[in-house]
Write a protein that holds these residues in place. Sequence first.
Motif, PDB file in Angstrom:
ATOM      1  N   ASP A  34      31.140  11.689   3.594  1.00 39.57           N
ATOM      2  CA  ASP A  34      31.684  12.876   4.253  1.00 39.57           C
ATOM      3  C   ASP A  34      30.639  13.993   4.256  1.00 39.57           C
ATOM      4  OD1 ASP A  34      34.060  11.525   4.462  1.00 39.57           O
ATOM      5  OD2 ASP A  34      34.942  12.443   2.663  1.00 39.57           O
TER       6      ASP A  34
ATOM      7  N   THR B 246      30.119  15.452   0.949  1.00 37.61           N
ATOM      8  CA  THR B 246      29.760  14.531  -0.145  1.00 37.61           C
ATOM      9  C   THR B 246      28.242  14.475  -0.276  1.00 37.61           C
ATOM     10  OG1 THR B 246      31.718  13.170   0.262  1.00 37.61           O
ATOM     11  CG2 THR B 246      29.919  12.116  -0.940  1.00 37.61           C
TER      12      THR B 246
ATOM     13  N   HIS C 152      37.743   8.381   3.766  1.00 33.42           N
ATOM     14  CA  HIS C 152      38.080   9.379   2.729  1.00 33.42           C
ATOM     15  C   HIS C 152      38.710   8.712   1.498  1.00 33.42           C
ATOM     16  CE1 HIS C 152      36.986  12.459   5.441  1.00 33.42           C
ATOM     17  NE2 HIS C 152      38.134  12.664   6.026  1.00 33.42           N
TER      18      HIS C 152
ATOM     19  N   LYS D  45      38.850  10.646  -1.990  1.00 32.27           N
ATOM     20  CA  LYS D  45      39.704  11.845  -1.910  1.00 32.27           C
ATOM     21  C   LYS D  45      41.182  11.430  -1.843  1.00 32.27           C
ATOM     22  CE  LYS D  45      36.133  14.592   0.272  1.00 32.27           C
ATOM     23  NZ  LYS D  45      35.471  14.912   1.529  1.00 32.27           N
TER      24      LYS D  45
HETATM   25  N1  URA Z   1      35.304   8.712  -0.374  1.00 30.21           N
HETATM   26  C1  URA Z   1      35.541   9.932   0.171  1.00 30.21           C
HETATM   27  O1  URA Z   1      36.633  10.440   0.124  1.00 30.21           O
HETATM   28  N2  URA Z   1      34.510  10.550   0.759  1.00 30.21           N
HETATM   29  C2  URA Z   1      33.250  10.044   0.817  1.00 30.21           C
HETATM   30  O2  URA Z   1      32.339  10.676   1.359  1.00 30.21           O
HETATM   31  C3  URA Z   1      33.046   8.779   0.242  1.00 30.21           C
HETATM   32  C4  URA Z   1      34.087   8.130  -0.341  1.00 30.21           C
END
Ligand code: URA
Length: 232
Positions: free
Chosen positions: A102, A105, A183, A186
Motif C-alpha cells: 500500500d 506501507t 489490504h 490491515k
Molecule cells: N497488507 C496490507 O494491509 N497492506 C500492505 O501494504 C501489505 C499487506
Amino acid sequence: MRLDKFLCEMKIGSRSQVKVYIRQGGVTVNGTVVSNPEAQIRETEDEVCFRGKKLQYCQYVYYMLNKPKGVVSATKDNTAQTVVSLLGNRQREDIFPVGRLDKDTMGLLLLTNDGDLAHRMLTPKKHVEKTYRVTVSHPLTENDRIRLEQGLDIGDEKPTLPAKVELKEENVVLLTIHEGRFHQVKRMMQAVDNQVVELERVAFGGLVLDKGLKPGEYRALTAEEIDSCRGL
Ligand code: URA
C-alpha cells in the motif's frame, strides 16, 4: 533491439547521451563502427563495444528496494511518485514491482523484469511467506494472537490461512502470512478490533530487508538471493 536502447539498458547513459556517443563513432558492433542509433542488434549474440570495452548483456535485473511511505507500487501513476521512479532514469524500461505494498506501507519490495520469477513469487499456489512488522493501535490479547494464528474471517469467501505472530513490543508484532490478499494485514487487524498504525514488510520469500538500505534506497540482489527466489 535498437542500439541506443541497448546502450541505455547497459547504463551507458540516457537515451539522448547514448545517441551522441553512437553518432560520434564510439560504438562498434562485431568490430564495425555503427553510427546509427536506430540500428538493430541481436543483444544476446552480437558483440557490442563502447569505447573499446565489451558490454555484457544481462537479460534480467533484480533489485531490493526499501519502499518509503507515500510512493505507489506501480510503474506509472498520474499523480503519485512510483517505486520504479526511485531507481532513477538510467534504468531499463521493463522493470516492475513484484506485487504491491500500500502507499502508506514501507519496506521490502522486489523490482525486476523477470516475469517468470515474479509469477512464481506471487502465485497463490506457492503460499510464499511474507513477514510484516506491524505497529498496532493497542496491544494484542492472547485471544487475538490465537485467532490470527489459526486463520480468521476478514470478509472474504474463505478465512485467512494460519499465520505466525511474534510479539516484539507492547504494540509491535511480527506477522508472517502466506497469502497476498488486498489490504490483508490491515483487515486481519481490523478483524481482531485493532488498527494498523504503521506497516513495514521485512521479509518476502527468501529475501530479508537489508538493514543498510534507508527508505527510498535500493541495491541489486546478490546471486544467492536470486537463487533463493528462483528456488521457490
Ligand atoms: N497488507 C496490507 O494491509 N497492506 C500492505 O501494504 C501489505 C499487506
